[in-house]
Write a protein that holds these residues in place. Structure first.
Motif, short mmCIF file in Angstrom:
data_model
loop_
_atom_site.label_atom_id
_atom_site.label_comp_id
_atom_site.label_asym_id
_atom_site.label_seq_id
_atom_site.Cartn_x
_atom_site.Cartn_y
_atom_site.Cartn_z
N UNK A 151 10.98 -2.30 13.89
CA UNK A 151 9.57 -1.89 14.00
C UNK A 151 9.37 -0.38 13.85
N UNK A 152 10.46 0.32 13.54
CA UNK A 152 10.36 1.77 13.31
C UNK A 152 10.78 2.13 11.89
N UNK A 153 10.65 1.15 10.99
CA UNK A 153 10.91 1.37 9.57
C UNK A 153 9.58 1.24 8.83
N UNK A 154 9.28 2.22 8.01
CA UNK A 154 7.97 2.23 7.35
C UNK A 154 8.07 2.69 5.91
N UNK A 155 7.44 1.94 5.03
CA UNK A 155 7.30 2.35 3.63
C UNK A 155 5.83 2.64 3.35
N UNK A 156 5.55 3.79 2.75
CA UNK A 156 4.17 4.19 2.45
C UNK A 156 4.00 4.33 0.94
#
Length: 252
Positions: free
Chosen positions: A196-201
């Protein structure tokens, strides 16, 4: 000096906006007049021929970058993906001397949270991180994210596109965000980062949807708004410089 430059730039932008709006109003009036009077088949044929010619001319203007009066381009500032990515990375990097620390990154994440509440964990992870690294075009083998932001608590890939930009395909026809998400998960796992602390923008002027559903979309306008809102409450010696760039970025 910076205040005067910013004021001059803003005046030019306002003038461009006023002229554009005036043209649109006049165009609407012409269209409404023809709709009221009616158009003969012969005249419609003639009109269509000229409209096609006008469209061709406009396309040439766009290709040459002449679609509007742009002082930034005249001054030699090129609106390229690489240049914008460099600037965005610098703004988000808490180690840069912009005197804003983590706040730009946090502001952008808060903007994303307005539409994606499930990303709230990463905002806390940023706050808890003591050391954050921001890297440009780090070659990870299978992919090269435009911007990589990471600590031992979170990881973010940012794929930045200029107007009309598209995701590239590799030899196996895998799109960028698909390849990047796979690498993001692999790298996150190696760093011990929670899922839940992996993010793709996916950052684009138009707010386009990414090919990979795990990425979140972010428009340039939203990015600019997030940083603008921050600068309203945070005063540094670089505020005017950042604001001038944001205006250029938003209009490019």
């Amino acid at each position: 000096m910076e205040d005067q430059i910013l004021s001059n730039v803003q005046n030019v932008l306002n003038r461009y906006s006023d002229i554009r709006n005036k043209i649109l109003v006049e165009a609407d009036q012409v269209v409404n007049r023809f709709n009221t009077l009616g158009i003969s088949a012969e005249f419609e044929k003639y009109l269509n021929q000229h409209l096609k010619f006008a469209e061709t001319v406009l396309e040439k203007f766009k290709d040459k970058g002449l679609s509007r009066f742009d002082l930034f381009r005249l001054a030699g500032f090129t609106a390229s993906e690489e240049n914008f990515s460099n600037a965005v990375a610098a703004i988000l990097d808490p180690n840069r001397p912009h005197q804003l620390g983590k706040k730009p990154l946090q502001s952008v994440l808060k903007k994303i949270l307005e539409r994606n509440q499930d990303q709230i964990s990463i905002l806390s992870a940023v706050s808890d991180s003591k050391t954050i690294q921001v890297r440009r075009e780090l070659n990870l083998g299978s992919t090269i994210p435009d911007i990589l932001v990471e600590s031992d608590k979170f990881i973010i890939f940012i794929e930045n596109k200029i107007r009309h930009g598209k995701e590239t395909l590799n030899s196996n026809s895998h799109k960028q965000t698909d390849r990047q998400w796979k690498e993001l998960e692999r790298r996150g796992k190696s760093l011990g980062v929670p899922d839940n602390c992996k993010l793709g923008i996916f950052l684009t002027p138009e707010g386009k949807l990414p090919a990979n559903n795990n990425f979140v979309r972010l428009s340039v306008s939203e990015f600019v708004e997030a940083i603008d809102d921050l600068l309203k409450t945070e005063s540094t010696e670089y505020n005017n410089t950042i604001k001038a760039f944001l205006q250029f970025y938003k209009l490019s």
